[in-house]
Design a protein around this motif. Structure first.
Motif, mmCIF file in Angstrom:
data_model
loop_
_atom_site.group_PDB
_atom_site.id
_atom_site.type_symbol
_atom_site.label_atom_id
_atom_site.label_comp_id
_atom_site.label_asym_id
_atom_site.label_seq_id
_atom_site.Cartn_x
_atom_site.Cartn_y
_atom_site.Cartn_z
ATOM 1 N N LEU A 198 0.807 -1.223 0.000
ATOM 2 C CA LEU A 198 0.000 0.000 0.000
ATOM 3 C C LEU A 198 0.839 1.271 0.000
ATOM 4 C CD1 LEU A 198 -2.700 -0.974 2.690
ATOM 5 C CD2 LEU A 198 -2.913 -1.106 0.197
ATOM 6 N N HIS A 199 2.084 1.168 0.489
ATOM 7 C CA HIS A 199 2.903 2.366 0.685
ATOM 8 C C HIS A 199 4.325 2.140 0.179
ATOM 9 C CE1 HIS A 199 -0.248 3.967 3.328
ATOM 10 N NE2 HIS A 199 -0.272 2.782 3.911
ATOM 11 N N PRO A 200 4.967 3.175 -0.331
ATOM 12 C CA PRO A 200 6.358 3.034 -0.772
ATOM 13 C C PRO A 200 7.325 2.829 0.384
ATOM 14 C CG PRO A 200 5.642 5.309 -0.947
ATOM 15 C CD PRO A 200 4.419 4.502 -0.641
ATOM 16 N N ALA A 201 6.923 3.224 1.586
ATOM 17 C CA ALA A 201 7.749 3.007 2.768
ATOM 18 C C ALA A 201 6.838 2.909 3.984
ATOM 19 C CB ALA A 201 8.752 4.147 2.961
ATOM 20 N N ILE A 202 7.292 2.159 4.992
ATOM 21 C CA ILE A 202 6.549 2.045 6.247
ATOM 22 C C ILE A 202 7.529 2.158 7.409
ATOM 23 C CG2 ILE A 202 4.789 0.557 5.220
ATOM 24 C CD1 ILE A 202 6.043 -1.785 6.833
ATOM 25 N N VAL A 203 6.986 2.431 8.589
ATOM 26 C CA VAL A 203 7.776 2.443 9.818
ATOM 27 C C VAL A 203 7.285 1.318 10.723
ATOM 28 C CG1 VAL A 203 8.357 3.728 11.917
ATOM 29 C CG2 VAL A 203 8.273 4.915 9.710
ATOM 30 N N LEU A 204 8.211 0.507 11.181
ATOM 31 C CA LEU A 204 7.944 -0.499 12.206
ATOM 32 C C LEU A 204 8.463 0.065 13.521
ATOM 33 C CD1 LEU A 204 7.219 -3.284 13.345
ATOM 34 C CD2 LEU A 204 9.429 -4.121 12.498
ATOM 35 N N TYR A 205 7.544 0.350 14.434
ATOM 36 C CA TYR A 205 7.861 1.000 15.702
ATOM 37 C C TYR A 205 7.719 -0.028 16.809
ATOM 38 C CZ TYR A 205 7.249 4.499 19.502
ATOM 39 O OH TYR A 205 7.342 5.251 20.652
ATOM 40 N N GLU A 206 8.841 -0.366 17.441
ATOM 41 C CA GLU A 206 8.858 -1.344 18.523
ATOM 42 C C GLU A 206 8.624 -0.626 19.847
ATOM 43 O OE1 GLU A 206 10.145 -4.965 19.273
ATOM 44 O OE2 GLU A 206 8.655 -4.908 17.685
ATOM 45 N N ALA A 207 7.506 -0.918 20.501
ATOM 46 C CA ALA A 207 7.101 -0.218 21.723
ATOM 47 C C ALA A 207 7.468 -1.036 22.957
ATOM 48 C CB ALA A 207 5.602 0.051 21.697
ATOM 49 N N HIS A 208 8.337 -0.461 23.803
ATOM 50 C CA HIS A 208 8.845 -1.149 24.984
ATOM 51 C C HIS A 208 8.832 -0.221 26.194
ATOM 52 C CE1 HIS A 208 10.711 -4.637 22.817
ATOM 53 N NE2 HIS A 208 10.658 -3.766 21.825
ATOM 54 N N SER A 209 9.023 -0.805 27.357
ATOM 55 C CA SER A 209 9.276 -0.025 28.566
ATOM 56 C C SER A 209 10.072 -0.881 29.538
ATOM 57 C CB SER A 209 7.977 0.459 29.212
ATOM 58 O OG SER A 209 7.314 -0.603 29.884
ATOM 59 N N ILE A 210 10.665 -0.206 30.522
ATOM 60 C CA ILE A 210 11.479 -0.901 31.515
ATOM 61 C C ILE A 210 11.558 -0.019 32.761
ATOM 62 C CG2 ILE A 210 13.677 0.093 30.742
ATOM 63 C CD1 ILE A 210 14.936 -2.713 31.217
ATOM 64 N N ARG A 211 11.796 -0.631 33.894
ATOM 65 C CA ARG A 211 11.989 0.146 35.111
ATOM 66 C C ARG A 211 13.121 1.161 34.924
ATOM 67 N NH1 ARG A 211 13.695 -4.182 38.795
ATOM 68 N NH2 ARG A 211 13.586 -5.572 36.995
ATOM 69 N N SER A 212 12.990 2.294 35.561
ATOM 70 C CA SER A 212 13.966 3.376 35.386
ATOM 71 C C SER A 212 15.340 3.028 35.930
ATOM 72 C CB SER A 212 13.465 4.651 36.071
ATOM 73 O OG SER A 212 12.261 5.094 35.496
ATOM 74 N N VAL A 213 15.383 2.159 36.932
ATOM 75 C CA VAL A 213 16.647 1.764 37.554
ATOM 76 C C VAL A 213 16.728 0.239 37.579
ATOM 77 C CG1 VAL A 213 18.065 1.862 39.649
ATOM 78 C CG2 VAL A 213 16.699 3.858 38.974
ATOM 79 N N VAL A 214 17.688 -0.307 36.839
ATOM 80 C CA VAL A 214 17.940 -1.747 36.826
ATOM 81 C C VAL A 214 19.457 -1.920 36.825
ATOM 82 C CG1 VAL A 214 17.459 -3.968 35.726
ATOM 83 C CG2 VAL A 214 15.858 -2.074 35.415
ATOM 84 N N PRO A 215 20.087 -1.950 38.005
ATOM 85 C CA PRO A 215 21.545 -1.900 38.090
ATOM 86 C C PRO A 215 22.285 -2.973 37.295
ATOM 87 C CG PRO A 215 20.567 -1.531 40.242
ATOM 88 C CD PRO A 215 19.455 -1.943 39.324
ATOM 89 N N LYS A 216 21.690 -4.135 37.155
ATOM 90 C CA LYS A 216 22.387 -5.205 36.429
ATOM 91 C C LYS A 216 22.416 -4.935 34.918
ATOM 92 C CE LYS A 216 22.984 -10.218 36.764
ATOM 93 N NZ LYS A 216 24.316 -10.077 37.405
ATOM 94 N N LEU A 217 21.498 -4.106 34.439
ATOM 95 C CA LEU A 217 21.424 -3.810 33.008
ATOM 96 C C LEU A 217 22.119 -2.513 32.623
ATOM 97 C CD1 LEU A 217 17.768 -4.768 31.969
ATOM 98 C CD2 LEU A 217 19.871 -5.994 31.452
ATOM 99 N N PHE A 218 22.052 -1.510 33.497
ATOM 100 C CA PHE A 218 22.649 -0.217 33.154
ATOM 101 C C PHE A 218 22.919 0.571 34.436
ATOM 102 C CE2 PHE A 218 18.015 -0.088 32.594
ATOM 103 C CZ PHE A 218 17.641 0.875 33.523
ATOM 104 N N ASP A 219 23.834 1.506 34.320
ATOM 105 C CA ASP A 219 24.187 2.350 35.455
ATOM 106 C C ASP A 219 23.191 3.500 35.605
ATOM 107 O OD1 ASP A 219 26.474 0.824 35.938
ATOM 108 O OD2 ASP A 219 27.708 2.066 34.610
ATOM 109 N N GLY A 220 22.946 3.892 36.835
ATOM 110 C CA GLY A 220 22.160 5.085 37.095
ATOM 111 C C GLY A 220 20.709 4.968 36.685
ATOM 112 N N ARG A 221 20.157 6.102 36.294
ATOM 113 C CA ARG A 221 18.736 6.222 35.951
ATOM 114 C C ARG A 221 18.606 6.387 34.437
ATOM 115 N NH1 ARG A 221 14.679 10.931 37.452
ATOM 116 N NH2 ARG A 221 12.854 9.792 38.187
ATOM 117 N N LEU A 222 17.772 5.579 33.834
ATOM 118 C CA LEU A 222 17.606 5.589 32.381
ATOM 119 C C LEU A 222 16.898 6.862 31.926
ATOM 120 C CD1 LEU A 222 18.191 3.383 30.167
ATOM 121 C CD2 LEU A 222 15.739 2.863 30.258
ATOM 122 N N PRO A 223 17.284 7.453 30.780
ATOM 123 C CA PRO A 223 16.500 8.558 30.221
ATOM 124 C C PRO A 223 15.058 8.116 29.969
ATOM 125 C CG PRO A 223 18.614 8.369 29.100
ATOM 126 C CD PRO A 223 18.483 7.158 29.973
#
Length: 265
Positions: free
Chosen positions: A136-161
């Motif tokens: 139907l379209h010459p281009a499309i956007v696939l938008y992956e919608a996610h969320s995560i806790r703001s603070v997960v020390p094992k995954l990242f340092d500090g507070r996530l943007p």
């Protein structure tokens, strides 16, 4: 179960981690159903429900990511070499806590069964919608919608943007799409980053082919963006319509920008 809500605009919103369902034949092997649901992208399906009115197609699974993570490389290869992450059938939580009773973790046969039952149907549905909308379209956007806790020390340092935009280091979509989304965040004084800790999961990396008209981008929201996070002992937090509406005031122009981008290609 895979839920697909079809529309005809050049945007697909994929929601792979909001599901909470755990099949009865898997639940006894788990240490705790609550622990198994702790890493869900809570309420993301509710948060993005407005996208249909913009013309977007929405695809989600109701199955918990603990059963099988439909946003992981099915080969088992890690998406972030050298960094802690969970696999196709996670054995531990984001905090490193075991999910299964000793000796009851899924083996290769069980992983293959789960892939056939839940992973493959999700990606079959996603592929079908990509093909339909590309007709139907010459281009499309696939938008992956996610969320995560703001603070997960094992995954990242500090507070996530608040807004974490992933483009697989610029490979999964045209740079102007990511920059237009970042500009909206900046205009609304939302903390954000492009290709920070989260550069896009397997779906973004696998389907993003800008030269073929499929621009894939991931949005990882820090949960504080749309709800009031609570201590682990009080988890899960409740859905807050007012707080969510504040996030939607930024997400709505982001999705509109994605649609406008696709239509100008």
């Amino acid at each position: 179960m895979i839920v697909t809500v079809r529309n005809d605009g050049p945007l697909i919103v994929s929601i792979p981690h909001a599901g909470l369902e755990i099949p009865e034949d898997i639940a006894p092997a788990l240490i705790s159903p609550a622990r198994a649901r702790h890493d869900a992208d809570l309420y993301v399906d509710q948060l993005y429900a407005f996208a249909f009115k913009l013309g977007a197609t929405l695809i989600r699974t109701t199955t918990s990511r603990t059963v099988i993570d439909v946003n992981r490389d099915p080969s088992g290869q890690t998406l972030y070499p050298g960094q802690f992450t969970t696999g196709l059938c996670p054995r531990v939580t984001f905090d490193g806590d075991p999910l299964y009773h000793p000796g009851q973790e899924p083996d290769e046969t069980e992983i293959a069964r789960r892939r056939a039952a839940w992973f493959d149907p999700y990606h079959a549905a996603l592929t079908a919608e990509i093909d339909r909308l590309r007709d139907l379209h010459p281009a499309i956007v696939l938008y992956e919608a996610h969320s995560i806790r703001s603070v997960v020390p094992k995954l990242f340092d500090g507070r996530l943007p608040e807004f974490n935009i992933g483009t697989n280091s610029g490979q999964s979509c045209a740079p102007e799409l990511a920059h237009s989304i970042a500009a909206i965040c900046a205009e609304q004084q939302r903390s954000h980053v492009i290709d920070g800790r989260f550069k896009g999961g397997w779906t973004t990396r696998n389907y993003g082919e800008p030269d073929k008209g499929v621009h894939a981008i991931q949005m990882e929201l820090a949960m504080r963006t749309y709800l009031t996070e609570v201590p682990a002992a009080d988890w899960p937090p409740r859905y807050d319509d007012l707080h969510a509406a504040q996030a939607q005031a930024t997400l709505r122009p982001i999705l509109s920008a994605a649609i406008d981008f696709a239509r100008t290609q």
